[in-house]
Design an enzyme around this catalytic site. Sequence first.
Site, PDB file in Angstrom:
ATOM      1  N   ARG A 233     -37.187 -29.196 148.351  1.00 59.05           N
ATOM      2  CA  ARG A 233     -36.592 -29.434 147.042  1.00 59.05           C
ATOM      3  C   ARG A 233     -37.435 -28.688 146.015  1.00 59.05           C
ATOM      4  O   ARG A 233     -38.647 -28.520 146.182  1.00 59.05           O
ATOM      5  CB  ARG A 233     -36.544 -30.932 146.698  1.00 59.05           C
ATOM      6  CG  ARG A 233     -35.493 -31.728 147.471  1.00 59.05           C
ATOM      7  CD  ARG A 233     -34.082 -31.317 147.061  1.00 59.05           C
ATOM      8  NE  ARG A 233     -33.029 -32.110 147.688  1.00 59.05           N
ATOM      9  CZ  ARG A 233     -32.395 -31.781 148.791  1.00 59.05           C
ATOM     10  NH1 ARG A 233     -32.748 -30.664 149.440  1.00 59.05           N
ATOM     11  NH2 ARG A 233     -31.438 -32.540 149.279  1.00 59.05           N
ATOM     12  N   GLU A 262     -31.172 -26.749 138.988  1.00 55.25           N
ATOM     13  CA  GLU A 262     -30.102 -26.052 139.711  1.00 55.25           C
ATOM     14  C   GLU A 262     -28.764 -26.295 139.039  1.00 55.25           C
ATOM     15  O   GLU A 262     -28.447 -27.440 138.708  1.00 55.25           O
ATOM     16  CB  GLU A 262     -30.065 -26.521 141.173  1.00 55.25           C
ATOM     17  CG  GLU A 262     -31.324 -26.159 141.941  1.00 55.25           C
ATOM     18  CD  GLU A 262     -31.278 -26.594 143.401  1.00 55.25           C
ATOM     19  OE1 GLU A 262     -30.277 -27.212 143.833  1.00 55.25           O
ATOM     20  OE2 GLU A 262     -32.249 -26.318 144.121  1.00 55.25           O
ATOM     21  N   HIS A 281     -29.431 -22.438 146.958  1.00 57.12           N
ATOM     22  CA  HIS A 281     -29.397 -23.719 147.695  1.00 57.12           C
ATOM     23  C   HIS A 281     -28.282 -23.695 148.752  1.00 57.12           C
ATOM     24  O   HIS A 281     -27.357 -24.512 148.711  1.00 57.12           O
ATOM     25  CB  HIS A 281     -29.215 -24.900 146.741  1.00 57.12           C
ATOM     26  CG  HIS A 281     -29.744 -26.185 147.316  1.00 57.12           C
ATOM     27  ND1 HIS A 281     -30.262 -27.189 146.536  1.00 57.12           N
ATOM     28  CD2 HIS A 281     -29.838 -26.628 148.606  1.00 57.12           C
ATOM     29  CE1 HIS A 281     -30.649 -28.197 147.299  1.00 57.12           C
ATOM     30  NE2 HIS A 281     -30.405 -27.878 148.566  1.00 57.12           N
TER      31      HIS A 281
END
Length: 322
Positions: A233, A262, A281
Amino acid sequence: MKPKLLILREIEHHTKDLLSEHFDIEYHPSYSLEELQNLIQDAEALLTMGTLIDENLIKNAPNLKIVSNISVGYDNFDTHAMKKAGIIGTHTPYILNDSVVDLTFGLMIGAARRISELNSAVKRGLWTVKNDINFYGLDIHHKKLGIIGMGRIGEDLAKRAKLGFFMDVSYHNRHKKPNLDEENIIWKPLDQLLQESDFIVMLTPLTEETKYMIDEAKFKQMKNTAIFINMSRGATVDEKALYNALKNNEIYAAASDVFVKEPVNKDNPLLQLDNFTATPHIGSASKETRNDMAQLAAENLIEVFIKGNHQNVVPELQFLVK
């Protein structure tokens, strides 16, 4: 009467058909936040990927009993608020392991051999000498790989690294895994792992303990030829410290599939560095894997909400299953 299920993610027809046998479905893969407040009001079950399940959503969802997350991570769950409201949460572990490992090796190879940087150079007409020393990168095979966070993805990464790239693999985890000793995958203290590894892959979950775990001091412990890959993360790494380590050539290169914010801000200084590779991601973002994850998330709803089983309920909310 079937319970009402709100689906907030595009899924395959066969998965939808399976759910329709047990639920009265409302299908809204595209929605605004304002629309969600109305859509959620009658829902007893929710199938989603990353929707924030917090007090603001819960207050508009008086009938909600379960949320099935199409994700192994569930940091979008406010488990305290869900616990208070009696809402069960499930996730989709293990099914994405191979895809995440695929991407990890892609980023390792890309960073070491400078694929993204040199692709850009060729397309801009900068390849003018046949054997240019300025295009050299680093090898991966027979190097030392250090893995931080040795869950199932880490184990799969370690085994592929040893068998496919003949790497010397070590790991740091809160607990040693005796089964890995037999495969010569060795636990090491974090400081030693950082100092010795040629490639360092971050796979630890985000917790209060791991938040900004890799900071300026940790980067200074790494070799100046080290390559750092974040697959966990974004907030497990201090992005400013990473930028400085790359800018000052304290490490050779880095790649990240995750960011603190994000989608990543377009003015994030990391994006200006040639020795930094970014992906949006996409660890599990292959068509096959995402379809399999959605299928498992659907099965979780049926097993837990309809049958009363504990399949893939997140640990903090296990006690809510009767």
